[in-house]
Design a protein around this motif. Structure first.
Motif, PDB file in Angstrom:
ATOM      1  N   ASP A 405       0.836  -1.212   0.000  1.00  7.37           N
ATOM      2  CA  ASP A 405       0.000   0.000   0.000  1.00  7.37           C
ATOM      3  C   ASP A 405       0.868   1.259   0.000  1.00  7.37           C
ATOM      4  O   ASP A 405       0.663   2.183  -0.798  1.00  7.37           O
ATOM      5  CB  ASP A 405      -0.913  -0.030   1.233  1.00  7.37           C
ATOM      6  N   THR A 407       3.989   1.614  -0.917  1.00  2.76           N
ATOM      7  CA  THR A 407       4.782   1.728  -2.147  1.00  2.76           C
ATOM      8  C   THR A 407       3.900   2.163  -3.313  1.00  2.76           C
ATOM      9  O   THR A 407       4.309   2.993  -4.142  1.00  2.76           O
ATOM     10  CB  THR A 407       5.470   0.383  -2.463  1.00  2.76           C
ATOM     11  N   MET A 408       2.693   1.656  -3.396  1.00  3.15           N
ATOM     12  CA  MET A 408       1.759   2.076  -4.457  1.00  3.15           C
ATOM     13  C   MET A 408       1.426   3.559  -4.316  1.00  3.15           C
ATOM     14  O   MET A 408       1.373   4.295  -5.305  1.00  3.15           O
ATOM     15  CB  MET A 408       0.477   1.251  -4.386  1.00  3.15           C
ATOM     16  N   ARG A 409       1.236   4.020  -3.085  1.00  2.00           N
ATOM     17  CA  ARG A 409       0.919   5.434  -2.871  1.00  2.00           C
ATOM     18  C   ARG A 409       2.104   6.318  -3.244  1.00  2.00           C
ATOM     19  O   ARG A 409       1.947   7.368  -3.864  1.00  2.00           O
ATOM     20  CB  ARG A 409       0.533   5.667  -1.407  1.00  2.00           C
ATOM     21  N   GLY A 413       0.580   4.637  -8.112  1.00  3.67           N
ATOM     22  CA  GLY A 413      -0.056   3.574  -8.890  1.00  3.67           C
ATOM     23  C   GLY A 413       0.782   3.005 -10.029  1.00  3.67           C
ATOM     24  O   GLY A 413       0.273   2.210 -10.818  1.00  3.67           O
ATOM     25  N   ILE A 415       2.683   0.461 -11.541  1.00  6.73           N
ATOM     26  CA  ILE A 415       2.947  -0.957 -11.275  1.00  6.73           C
ATOM     27  C   ILE A 415       4.415  -1.284 -11.518  1.00  6.73           C
ATOM     28  O   ILE A 415       5.046  -2.005 -10.735  1.00  6.73           O
ATOM     29  CB  ILE A 415       2.045  -1.840 -12.158  1.00  6.73           C
ATOM     30  N   VAL A 418       6.582  -0.152  -8.635  1.00  6.33           N
ATOM     31  CA  VAL A 418       6.357  -0.968  -7.442  1.00  6.33           C
ATOM     32  C   VAL A 418       7.020  -2.335  -7.604  1.00  6.33           C
ATOM     33  O   VAL A 418       7.655  -2.849  -6.669  1.00  6.33           O
ATOM     34  CB  VAL A 418       4.850  -1.115  -7.158  1.00  6.33           C
ATOM     35  N   MET A 433      -2.149  -7.939  -4.415  1.00  5.10           N
ATOM     36  CA  MET A 433      -3.064  -6.803  -4.373  1.00  5.10           C
ATOM     37  C   MET A 433      -4.503  -7.274  -4.296  1.00  5.10           C
ATOM     38  O   MET A 433      -5.313  -6.705  -3.557  1.00  5.10           O
ATOM     39  CB  MET A 433      -2.833  -5.900  -5.578  1.00  5.10           C
ATOM     40  N   ARG A 440      -5.332  -0.626  -8.142  1.00 10.53           N
ATOM     41  CA  ARG A 440      -4.430   0.386  -8.724  1.00 10.53           C
ATOM     42  C   ARG A 440      -5.136   1.726  -8.923  1.00 10.53           C
ATOM     43  O   ARG A 440      -4.540   2.785  -8.724  1.00 10.53           O
ATOM     44  CB  ARG A 440      -3.890  -0.127 -10.065  1.00 10.53           C
ATOM     45  N   TYR A 443      -4.818   4.662  -6.471  1.00 12.14           N
ATOM     46  CA  TYR A 443      -3.553   5.373  -6.275  1.00 12.14           C
ATOM     47  C   TYR A 443      -3.223   6.323  -7.416  1.00 12.14           C
ATOM     48  O   TYR A 443      -2.247   7.061  -7.340  1.00 12.14           O
ATOM     49  CB  TYR A 443      -2.409   4.359  -6.136  1.00 12.14           C
TER      50      TYR A 443
END
Length: 444
Positions: A405, A407-409, A413, A415, A418, A433, A440, A443
């Protein structure tokens, strides 16, 4: 960090506009200049994020006319008027109309900076209060503040939506720091009374005589407020610390509730904050009042029962404080994540908010750890990761979800970014996920 406030400078003399602008820009303000009041009015709306400095004597629309237009649009907008020598009576009239203050030419630039600071501080407070009022009247925004996906939180959100539409009185209880007042705001905002009066009164903040007057009246002639039961008519009356009401005030509150009939014109939401051992709201209130209030009841879950919501909340709070203080968000290690999940949290969400702010401040200084803060809050906590109370698998999954979460933020988003940072193949990341309910689109 707080965004710099704007200062609109309105003067038909170019040299004056530029000199004021340059001086205030050196003091850290975001300035914009206008050669006429007419031009300025096109840019200054009712929620202008700053203040206005205007000359009084200008061709076309003069400063007084300009001031009246601004006050008609937003009476809380601070306007500092610049007057010529000998125009003090005009400046006094400007203050009567609503000007924040005035400067007489020739003026000391430091005096102007001092006034600008006072005016921008006042404006920031006004805008913050307006934003808060809008937020507290927006049910959707309030529901978003109830962060978490633990089963207890999902039930709480469903209860708020269901009870918000009902007409009965409500009792909200739970441990201190769990967010009971926020839930009261949400109940009002998602229900049929949204947009009507919301009156919040702390029963523990007044002595008995003062509370009786504030709650039921009669108010003194010089008091500008109505009694709370009158002020909240048609809306919601929220009584914090209802257990602090004396027996006689409990009897008067019961009479007020009974006299309204069904459906109630004014909804009473009682917040009970019992902290004494082996005592409950039912013990503190007379039984007939308790059962009238508790016909609809919401009990907030303590933080220690919300599982990985603790990590989600800590992350969101840390990001908010890091943005406020202008620094990086502190990273949570696996050991610290486990300790956050194990902590007893007697102060619940309020304690977590304090911890997140302290973690950001010490991270900004480059010293200390989240674990050390937890140890200072909970002397009985062990400094090593254990599996006490939960299977190790739950700790691992909670930390893994938090890591993905965060890292996605951070990568908004992306991919690919990440996958690279976490060294995960695309398929594995997609599976994890899906497992943790992360999308996705949230984010981007």
């Amino acid at each position: 960090m707080a965004k710099a406030m704007k200062i609109a400078i309105v003067d038909d003399e170019q040299d004056m506009r530029q000199s004021i602008s340059q001086w205030l820009a050196l003091s850290g303000y975001d300035t914009e200049t206008f050669a006429s009041a007419e031009d300025a009015l096109k840019a200054l709306g009712p929620d202008y994020p700053g203040i206005v400095i205007s000359d009084i004597k200008m061709p076309g629309m003069d400063g007084m006319q300009f001031l009246k237009k601004l006050m008609g649009s937003d009476s809380a907008l601070p306007v500092i008027m610049i007057t010529g020598h000998g125009d003090v009576p005009m400046a006094v009239e400007a203050m009567r109309v609503g000007a924040f203050d005035f400067l007489e030419k020739p003026f000391n630039p430091d005096r102007m900076t001092e006034l600008a600071k006072k005016a921008t501080n006042a404006r920031r407070l006004t805008l913050d209060n307006r934003a808060l009022r809008r937020e507290l009247s927006d049910g959707g925004q309030l529901m978003k503040k109830l962060i978490g996906s633990a089963p207890a939180m999902e039930r709480l959100k469903e209860d708020i939506l269901d009870l918000g539409q009902a007409d009965g009185h409500v009792l909200i209880d739970g441990e201190t720091g769990t967010g009971k007042t926020l839930v009261a705001h949400a109940l009002h905002a998602v229900g049929s009374r949204a947009g009507k009066k919301f009156v919040l009164l702390s029963c523990a903040a007044w002595d008995e005589d003062a509370l009786a007057k504030r709650l039921f009246g009669p108010m003194l002639p010089e008091d500008s407020q109505l009694p709370a039961v009158e002020e909240a008519r048609g809306g919601t009356l929220v009584l914090e610390d209802v257990e602090a009401l004396s027996d006689s005030l409990q009897a008067r509150l019961l009479s007020f509730i009974n006299d309204q009939g069904t459906p109630a014109e004014t909804r009473v939401v009682a917040i009970c904050n019992m902290q004494e051992q082996d005592r409950t709201c039912e013990d503190a209130l007379r039984s007939d009042l308790f059962y009238r209030l508790a016909a609809l009841r919401i009990t907030l879950p303590p933080l220690r029962q919300r599982g990985e919501d603790i990590l989600t909340l800590f992350t969101r709070l840390s990001e908010q404080f890091a943005d406020e203080y202008g620094c990086e968000t502190p990273q949570v290690s696996a050991q610290e994540a486990a300790q956050l999940l194990q902590a007893p949290w007697p102060g619940n969400v309020r304690q977590l908010i304090n911890l997140a702010e302290r973690a950001v401040l010490q991270s900004r200084r480059g010293s200390g750890t989240i674990a050390s803060l937890l140890m200072s809050d909970h002397e009985d906590m062990q400094p090593v990761m254990t599996t006490e109370g939960k299977p190790l698998k739950e700790y691992v999954e909670a930390f893994e979800r938090m890591l993905i979460d965060n890292t996605m933020r951070r990568h908004k988003g992306s991919i690919a970014s990440v996958m690279e940072e976490l060294c995960l193949p695309r398929r594995t990341l997609n599976e994890k996920m899906a497992k943790y309910g992360l999308a996705r689109a949230d984010y981007l």
